[in-house]
Design a protein around this motif. Structure first.
Motif, PDB file in Angstrom:
ATOM      1  N   TYR A  77       0.869  -1.176   0.000  1.00 22.93           N
ATOM      2  CA  TYR A  77       0.000   0.000   0.000  1.00 22.93           C
ATOM      3  C   TYR A  77       0.904   1.223   0.000  1.00 22.93           C
ATOM      4  CZ  TYR A  77      -3.252   3.504   1.836  1.00 22.93           C
ATOM      5  OH  TYR A  77      -4.003   4.624   2.000  1.00 22.93           O
ATOM      6  N   LEU A  79       1.256   5.325  -0.166  1.00 24.15           N
ATOM      7  CA  LEU A  79       0.557   6.605   0.040  1.00 24.15           C
ATOM      8  C   LEU A  79       1.628   7.686  -0.035  1.00 24.15           C
ATOM      9  CD1 LEU A  79      -2.244   7.783   0.848  1.00 24.15           C
ATOM     10  CD2 LEU A  79      -1.549   7.525   3.215  1.00 24.15           C
ATOM     11  N   GLU A 200      -2.337   5.383  -3.541  1.00 23.72           N
ATOM     12  CA  GLU A 200      -3.404   6.353  -3.293  1.00 23.72           C
ATOM     13  C   GLU A 200      -2.844   7.752  -3.127  1.00 23.72           C
ATOM     14  OE1 GLU A 200      -5.811   5.184   0.046  1.00 23.72           O
ATOM     15  OE2 GLU A 200      -7.453   6.480  -0.583  1.00 23.72           O
ATOM     16  N   ARG A 201      -3.590   8.717  -3.587  1.00 26.09           N
ATOM     17  CA  ARG A 201      -3.368  10.126  -3.252  1.00 26.09           C
ATOM     18  C   ARG A 201      -4.744  10.775  -3.310  1.00 26.09           C
ATOM     19  NH1 ARG A 201      -3.561  13.613  -7.775  1.00 26.09           N
ATOM     20  NH2 ARG A 201      -3.220  12.611  -9.789  1.00 26.09           N
ATOM     21  N   ARG A 204      -7.211  10.181  -6.465  1.00 27.42           N
ATOM     22  CA  ARG A 204      -6.867   9.042  -7.316  1.00 27.42           C
ATOM     23  C   ARG A 204      -6.585   7.817  -6.462  1.00 27.42           C
ATOM     24  NH1 ARG A 204      -8.362  12.268 -10.422  1.00 27.42           N
ATOM     25  NH2 ARG A 204      -7.354  13.136 -12.279  1.00 27.42           N
ATOM     26  N   LEU A 205      -6.989   6.647  -6.950  1.00 32.88           N
ATOM     27  CA  LEU A 205      -6.573   5.394  -6.331  1.00 32.88           C
ATOM     28  C   LEU A 205      -6.272   4.402  -7.447  1.00 32.88           C
ATOM     29  CD1 LEU A 205      -7.777   3.568  -3.230  1.00 32.88           C
ATOM     30  CD2 LEU A 205      -7.817   2.290  -5.373  1.00 32.88           C
ATOM     31  N   THR A 245       0.090   8.965  -9.723  1.00 34.21           N
ATOM     32  CA  THR A 245      -0.250   8.316  -8.447  1.00 34.21           C
ATOM     33  C   THR A 245       0.718   7.187  -8.130  1.00 34.21           C
ATOM     34  OG1 THR A 245      -2.529   8.692  -9.127  1.00 34.21           O
ATOM     35  CG2 THR A 245      -2.225   7.419  -7.127  1.00 34.21           C
ATOM     36  N   SER A 347     -14.514   5.463   1.471  1.00 30.97           N
ATOM     37  CA  SER A 347     -13.347   5.268   0.588  1.00 30.97           C
ATOM     38  C   SER A 347     -13.536   6.019  -0.720  1.00 30.97           C
ATOM     39  CB  SER A 347     -13.148   3.789   0.277  1.00 30.97           C
ATOM     40  OG  SER A 347     -12.974   3.061   1.451  1.00 30.97           O
ATOM     41  N   LEU A 350     -12.195   9.517  -1.898  1.00 30.53           N
ATOM     42  CA  LEU A 350     -10.841   9.673  -2.442  1.00 30.53           C
ATOM     43  C   LEU A 350     -10.101  10.831  -1.757  1.00 30.53           C
ATOM     44  CD1 LEU A 350     -11.548   9.105  -6.269  1.00 30.53           C
ATOM     45  CD2 LEU A 350     -10.406   7.520  -4.714  1.00 30.53           C
ATOM     46  N   VAL A 352      -7.384  11.858   1.239  1.00 27.80           N
ATOM     47  CA  VAL A 352      -6.355  11.386   2.168  1.00 27.80           C
ATOM     48  C   VAL A 352      -6.182  12.474   3.235  1.00 27.80           C
ATOM     49  CG1 VAL A 352      -3.968  10.658   2.429  1.00 27.80           C
ATOM     50  CG2 VAL A 352      -5.207  10.098   0.329  1.00 27.80           C
TER      51      VAL A 352
END
Ligand SMILES: Cc1cc2nc3c(=O)[nH]c(=O)nc-3n(C[C@H](O)[C@H](O)[C@H](O)COP(=O)(O)OP(=O)(O)OC[C@H]3O[C@@H](n4cnc5c(N)ncnc54)[C@H](O)[C@@H]3O)c2cc1C
Length: 391
Positions: A77, A79, A200-201, A204-205, A245, A347, A350, A352
């Motif tokens: 994952y 980030l 993820e950002r 965007r994922l 991303t 979720s 989007l 963070v």
């Protein structure tokens, strides 16, 4: 006209598994689908742990592995500049996650149903329900060749997906609805070995997972507001999302090749419908649809199938007992799906948050916490819910 205990309309993850479980409980079951199989459908294919546990208990997980679906044993994952990486946790002897092509998984489920005694008819579009004294008592259908058929049943199950016509036929109302929050495009890549990777950002994922035929599925999620722009140039938006991303993934992809066409949708509908009524029940996307970003629909469908067949299976010859069992299913359905629905909505923002970034930074310094975090991520829970709230 034939009399069945159960008629199930729709033969993918919700319908085939429901039909199989009722047949295994000793019921006479008819399963209908308008498609002919093997047949593909929109899906990023990741089957979460609860779904794998059920496949295993049903005796189908080994068979799935035998189709050449690669076991995915590492998960990461990313980030921003933080990366959490670890092994997929072992549970009930299952040491991997799987992302099967849907034309493989759905056929495997149908085979499992037929072997359990289900009568399966493909290429049959259900066009209406029969009713008797205010109670749904069967269905009627039409084949592509133009012939028609009817069957009576003690229980009619609509497993016909998000745009369920069964819901219309039985009059199931929408009881909750939230506006779509994302849109998604995904493609298959050759020469891009990967296991299970999430990047993820804010806004965007990217999800990446290995699948059949040594292909890797790469999906990009965007905010729904951007859909009108993105649908004009999905390819450009998809590659831009990868570059910005997951730059390291984009670099690996530069020497790989994308195969098949890019698939996508903006129809990320979020709703609950009434799930039961006299003589009928809905399972899977027909009963509740949520943003696909958490990738739990297949697994949720299996759990609903198990819940419905477990609640109703033994009571179908007694109308009052069936009504009480359907109420139990409806209550269990809410308990099962409400938290997952909220998670999907969350979720799908989007976003963070600074707290999530801080929390991820904190656990990235400790491998045991990292593995615990990742194990939660494959087991259904939105990792962002683990972030301690401030104040
Ligand atoms: C882009 C995208 C990505 C996704 N990614 C994931 C993921 O990674 N992991 C995950 O778990 N889930 C994912 N999902 C969700 C998942 O695919 C579904 O939630 C799940 O498969 C449940 O489907 P279902 O069986 O309820 O309905 P469906 O798969 O829609 O099946 C319904 C069936 O009913 C049939 N049917 C419809 N009308 C009739 C009729 N009148 N008569 C006869 N037959 C009829 C259709 O032909 C179809 O075969 C994703 C969904 C989307 C859109």
């Amino acid at each position: 006209m034939d009399l069945y205990d159960v008629v199930v309309v729709g033969a993918r993850s919700a319908g085939a598994s429901t039909a199989m479980l009722f047949a295994r409980a000793g019921c006479r079951v008819l399963l209908l689908d308008r498609m002919r199989f093997p047949s593909d459908t929109l899906s990023t294919q990741h089957v979460h742990r609860p779904g794998l546990r059920l496949l295993n208990r049903w005796g189908l997980l080994g068979r799935l592995a035998d189709t050449g679906c690669p076991p995915v044993r590492r998960i990461s994952y990313t980030l921003g500049d933080l990366r959490l990486e670890g092994a997929v946790p072992v549970e009930e002897g299952i040491d991997a996650v799987y992302a099967p092509r849907r034309f493989v998984l759905d056929s495997l489920l149908i085979d499992g149903a037929v072997e359990s005694g289900v009568e399966f008819r493909e290429g049959c579009t259900v066009t209406g329900v029969l009713s008797d004294a205010g109670r749904v008592s069967g269905v009627e259908w039409r084949t592509a060749a133009g012939s028609t058929g009817r069957a009576h049943a003690r229980l009619v199950v609509g497993a016909d997906g998000m745009r369920s016509t069964m819901a219309q036929h039985v009059g199931a109302r929408t009881v909750r609805e939230n506006a779509p929050r994302t849109c998604v495009y995904y493609g298959y890549w050759e020469g891009l070995p990967a296991e299970f990777e999430v990047y993820e950002r804010t806004g965007r994922l990217i999800g990446v997972v290995g699948t059949h035929d040594e292909l890797t599925l790469v999906a990009a999620y965007f905010p729904q507001e951007e859909f009108p722009r993105i649908r004009k140039d999905p390819q450009g938006a998809y590659l831009e999302a990868l570059r910005t991303t997951a730059p390291e993934l984009a670099e690996r992809a530069a020497s790989a090749r994308r195969v098949e066409h890019l698939r996508g949708t903006g129809s990320q509908l979020n709703f609950f419908r009434e799930t039961t009524g006299p003589g009928w029940a809905l399972v899977g996307d027909a009963s509740c649809h949520k943003d696909s970003i958490t990738g739990t629909g297949i697994s949720d469908a299996f759990e609903q199938a198990s819940l419905l067949a477990g609640s109703v299976g033994g009571s179908l010859h007694d109308e009052h007992a069936t009504a009480a069992a359907l109420e139990r299913y409806a209550a269990g359905h809410q308990r099962l799906l409400k938290p997952r629905y909220e998670t999907a909505l969350q979720s799908a923002r989007l976003e963070v948050s600074a707290e999530r970034l801080e929390f991820t930074r904190w656990i990235s310094g400790d491998q045991a916490s990292t593995e615990a975090f990742l194990s939660v991520a494959v087991s259904h829970i939105d990792p962002s819910l683990l972030v301690p709230t401030t104040g």
